[in-house]
Enzyme design. Structure first.
Site, PDB file in Angstrom:
ATOM      1  N   ILE A 209     -23.436 -22.525 -72.440  1.00 43.11           N
ATOM      2  CA  ILE A 209     -24.713 -22.901 -72.979  1.00 43.11           C
ATOM      3  C   ILE A 209     -25.301 -21.848 -73.809  1.00 43.11           C
ATOM      4  CG2 ILE A 209     -24.894 -24.648 -71.363  1.00 43.11           C
ATOM      5  CD1 ILE A 209     -27.357 -22.674 -70.004  1.00 43.11           C
ATOM      6  N   GLY A 212     -31.294 -19.198 -73.394  1.00 39.02           N
ATOM      7  CA  GLY A 212     -32.625 -19.661 -73.765  1.00 39.02           C
ATOM      8  C   GLY A 212     -33.297 -18.776 -74.852  1.00 39.02           C
TER       9      GLY A 212
HETATM   10  C1  LIG Z   1     -33.441 -10.169 -64.377  1.00 40.24           C
HETATM   11  C2  LIG Z   1     -32.579 -11.055 -65.500  1.00 40.24           C
HETATM   12  C3  LIG Z   1     -32.330 -12.658 -64.919  1.00 40.24           C
HETATM   13  C4  LIG Z   1     -31.630 -13.290 -65.854  1.00 40.24           C
HETATM   14  C5  LIG Z   1     -32.619 -14.350 -66.892  1.00 40.24           C
HETATM   15  C6  LIG Z   1     -31.634 -15.393 -67.489  1.00 40.24           C
HETATM   16  C7  LIG Z   1     -30.619 -14.842 -68.489  1.00 40.24           C
HETATM   17  C8  LIG Z   1     -30.055 -16.011 -69.486  1.00 40.24           C
HETATM   18  O1  LIG Z   1     -28.767 -15.594 -69.837  1.00 40.24           O
HETATM   19  C9  LIG Z   1     -30.075 -17.317 -68.712  1.00 40.24           C
HETATM   20  C10 LIG Z   1     -30.501 -18.481 -69.719  1.00 40.24           C
HETATM   21  O2  LIG Z   1     -30.519 -18.106 -71.107  1.00 40.24           O
HETATM   22  S1  LIG Z   1     -30.171 -19.947 -69.262  1.00 40.24           S
HETATM   23  C11 LIG Z   1     -30.450 -20.878 -70.947  1.00 40.24           C
HETATM   24  C12 LIG Z   1     -31.888 -21.106 -71.087  1.00 40.24           C
HETATM   25  N1  LIG Z   1     -32.468 -22.125 -70.161  1.00 40.24           N
HETATM   26  C13 LIG Z   1     -32.235 -23.370 -69.893  1.00 40.24           C
HETATM   27  O3  LIG Z   1     -31.286 -23.843 -70.553  1.00 40.24           O
HETATM   28  C14 LIG Z   1     -32.896 -24.172 -69.001  1.00 40.24           C
HETATM   29  C15 LIG Z   1     -33.316 -25.614 -69.373  1.00 40.24           C
HETATM   30  N2  LIG Z   1     -34.047 -26.420 -68.502  1.00 40.24           N
HETATM   31  C16 LIG Z   1     -33.193 -27.032 -67.456  1.00 40.24           C
HETATM   32  O4  LIG Z   1     -32.126 -27.170 -67.560  1.00 40.24           O
HETATM   33  C17 LIG Z   1     -34.109 -27.995 -66.465  1.00 40.24           C
HETATM   34  O5  LIG Z   1     -35.505 -28.039 -67.011  1.00 40.24           O
HETATM   35  C18 LIG Z   1     -34.223 -27.086 -65.250  1.00 40.24           C
HETATM   36  C19 LIG Z   1     -33.080 -27.004 -64.579  1.00 40.24           C
HETATM   37  C20 LIG Z   1     -34.813 -25.898 -65.202  1.00 40.24           C
HETATM   38  C21 LIG Z   1     -35.308 -27.880 -64.346  1.00 40.24           C
HETATM   39  O6  LIG Z   1     -34.872 -29.442 -64.190  1.00 40.24           O
HETATM   40  P1  LIG Z   1     -34.733 -30.008 -62.959  1.00 40.24           P
HETATM   41  O7  LIG Z   1     -34.233 -29.255 -61.925  1.00 40.24           O
HETATM   42  O8  LIG Z   1     -34.714 -31.465 -63.262  1.00 40.24           O
HETATM   43  O9  LIG Z   1     -36.419 -29.842 -62.358  1.00 40.24           O
HETATM   44  P2  LIG Z   1     -37.750 -30.745 -62.442  1.00 40.24           P
HETATM   45  O10 LIG Z   1     -37.350 -31.983 -61.235  1.00 40.24           O
HETATM   46  O11 LIG Z   1     -37.791 -31.009 -64.003  1.00 40.24           O
HETATM   47  O12 LIG Z   1     -38.806 -29.742 -61.994  1.00 40.24           O
HETATM   48  C22 LIG Z   1     -38.857 -29.261 -60.591  1.00 40.24           C
HETATM   49  C23 LIG Z   1     -39.871 -28.355 -60.677  1.00 40.24           C
HETATM   50  O13 LIG Z   1     -39.690 -27.207 -61.556  1.00 40.24           O
HETATM   51  C24 LIG Z   1     -40.768 -26.989 -62.365  1.00 40.24           C
HETATM   52  N3  LIG Z   1     -40.032 -26.501 -63.678  1.00 40.24           N
HETATM   53  C25 LIG Z   1     -39.071 -27.414 -64.256  1.00 40.24           C
HETATM   54  N4  LIG Z   1     -38.582 -26.626 -65.375  1.00 40.24           N
HETATM   55  C26 LIG Z   1     -38.850 -25.589 -65.390  1.00 40.24           C
HETATM   56  C27 LIG Z   1     -38.765 -24.235 -66.068  1.00 40.24           C
HETATM   57  N5  LIG Z   1     -37.980 -24.277 -67.439  1.00 40.24           N
HETATM   58  N6  LIG Z   1     -39.511 -23.248 -65.948  1.00 40.24           N
HETATM   59  C28 LIG Z   1     -40.394 -23.227 -64.887  1.00 40.24           C
HETATM   60  N7  LIG Z   1     -40.596 -24.408 -64.150  1.00 40.24           N
HETATM   61  C29 LIG Z   1     -39.954 -25.530 -64.251  1.00 40.24           C
HETATM   62  C30 LIG Z   1     -41.318 -28.447 -62.752  1.00 40.24           C
HETATM   63  O14 LIG Z   1     -42.515 -28.201 -63.190  1.00 40.24           O
HETATM   64  C31 LIG Z   1     -41.383 -29.049 -61.420  1.00 40.24           C
HETATM   65  O15 LIG Z   1     -42.528 -28.193 -60.284  1.00 40.24           O
HETATM   66  P3  LIG Z   1     -43.567 -29.290 -60.197  1.00 40.24           P
HETATM   67  O16 LIG Z   1     -43.135 -30.465 -59.339  1.00 40.24           O
HETATM   68  O17 LIG Z   1     -44.485 -28.542 -59.393  1.00 40.24           O
HETATM   69  O18 LIG Z   1     -44.290 -29.715 -61.662  1.00 40.24           O
END
Ligand SMILES: CCCCCCC[C@@H](O)CC(=O)SCCNC(=O)CCNC(=O)[C@H](O)C(C)(C)COP(=O)(O)OP(=O)(O)OC[C@H]1O[C@@H](n2cnc3c(N)ncnc32)[C@H](O)[C@@H]1OP(=O)(O)O
Length: 286
Positions: A209, A212
């Site tokens: 992927i 971000g």
């Molecule tokens: C020290 C160095 C460390 C390394 C750092 C990282 C290094 C990088 O290389 C990594 C990356 O770049 S990864 C790529 C970028 N990120 C992504 O692609 C994530 C995209 N998001 C997802 O897939 C889903 O939203 C997902 C999976 C994030 C959430 O989806 P679900 O599991 O379906 O969750 P959901 O049921 O929608 O929500 C559950 C609770 O979590 C909160 N939430 C959701 N998305 C969030 C997010 N993106 N950030 C923070 N909180 C988030 C929701 O609000 C929910 O909480 P509540 O019920 O309290 O509202």
């Protein structure tokens, strides 16, 4: 215990000293797909030394720019597997336009850890100052650590930005390259999730992927180009939640709603029925 909130929350990480050159800025912009039209004078301001300007999102990568090892999710009270981690949210507030080359130092702290049951959300804040000690930028970010919740912490906020009840004022399209993540990783995030098909499969994805922070930069650039006449100095801040993954080669569609000093936006993937990419996203402008 992989997460001990009593140790982690409020922990200060060692101060980071960092510097960057114009070549780093050029590579960063190329990693976002800049320069696709090399005859466009505005585009050249991202990819050529003359009149070079810096996208403010460079600030979030500057402290680790050029790192060649995968990041480690290891801080006081936190030690978790990189494969369980996704970038959750990112914000930056710029206090002065970023120079094309410079040095700075940043103080980073673990501001909070939210317990989402199935996941932990680890929130970091940082303050960067320039060589003279003047504020340069402030960042706030979170990592979403799948399978690491349930430690008895508080749930934290939900996503919250309400969009205006009208059609968007503009729509911006940003193509990405099939090799975008392979280019972008040279900016300092060598997480194999973005390059190694086996690692990506083990993390639950059919293929690597996009970072971000690559999507974040691509969208910031699209906003600057599409709404701010290509002037990066007008950006005061940019924050977003990563709401869904992007596969390199996909096209990002950003819908924007303008108000006085704020632009609200959402980003989605054109090829997958507008699957969400960025939510709760706000660009603040001077
Ligand atoms: C020290 C160095 C460390 C390394 C750092 C990282 C290094 C990088 O290389 C990594 C990356 O770049 S990864 C790529 C970028 N990120 C992504 O692609 C994530 C995209 N998001 C997802 O897939 C889903 O939203 C997902 C999976 C994030 C959430 O989806 P679900 O599991 O379906 O969750 P959901 O049921 O929608 O929500 C559950 C609770 O979590 C909160 N939430 C959701 N998305 C969030 C997010 N993106 N950030 C923070 N909180 C988030 C929701 O609000 C929910 O909480 P509540 O019920 O309290 O509202």
């Amino acid at each position: 215990m992989p997460i001990d909130p009593s140790v982690a929350i409020g922990a200060e990480l060692p101060e980071v000293e960092f510097s960057w050159t114009a070549s780093d800025v050029l590579l960063y912009h190329l990693g976002l797909g800049a320069g696709a039209d090399p005859e466009d004078p505005r585009e050249l301001r991202y990819v050529y030394e003359r009149d070079l300007q810096v996208l403010p999102t460079f600030g979030v990568v500057a402290p680790t720019f050029g790192a060649t090892e995968p990041p480690r999710v290891s801080f006081p009270g936190v030690d978790i597997d990189l494969a369980s981690v996704l970038h959750g949210e990112q914000g930056i507030t710029v206090h002065q336009p970023l120079p094309v080359a410079g040095s700075a130092r940043a103080r980073i702290r673990i501001a909070d850890i939210h317990d989402k049951g199935k996941a932990a959300v680890i929130v970091q804040e940082s303050e960067a100052v320039d060589g003279a000690g003047n504020p340069l930028f402030t960042t706030r970010s979170s990592i979403f650590a799948r399978g690491e919740g349930g430690f008895g912490g508080h749930r934290g906020p939900s996503g919250s930005t309400t969009l205006p009840d009208r059609d968007p004022d503009a729509e911006l399209l940003s193509p990405t390259l099939p090799q975008q993540a392979l280019l972008y990783r040279l900016c300092g995030d060598r997480n194999p999730l973005h390059a190694d098909p086996d690692f990506a499969a083990a993390a639950g994805f059919p293929r690597p992927i996009l970072h971000g922070l690559c999507s974040y930069g691509v969208v910031c650039k699209a906003l600057v180009d599409g709404l701010l006449k290509g002037d990066t100095a007008r950006v005061a801040g940019f924050s977003a939640r990563f709401a869904g993954v992007v596969y390199p080669g996909e096209t990002l569609r950003t819908r924007v709603w303008e108000s006085d000093d704020r632009i609200l936006l959402t980003t989605s993937v054109v090829e997958r029925d507008d699957a969400p990419v960025l939510a709760d996203a706000v660009l603040t402008i001077h």
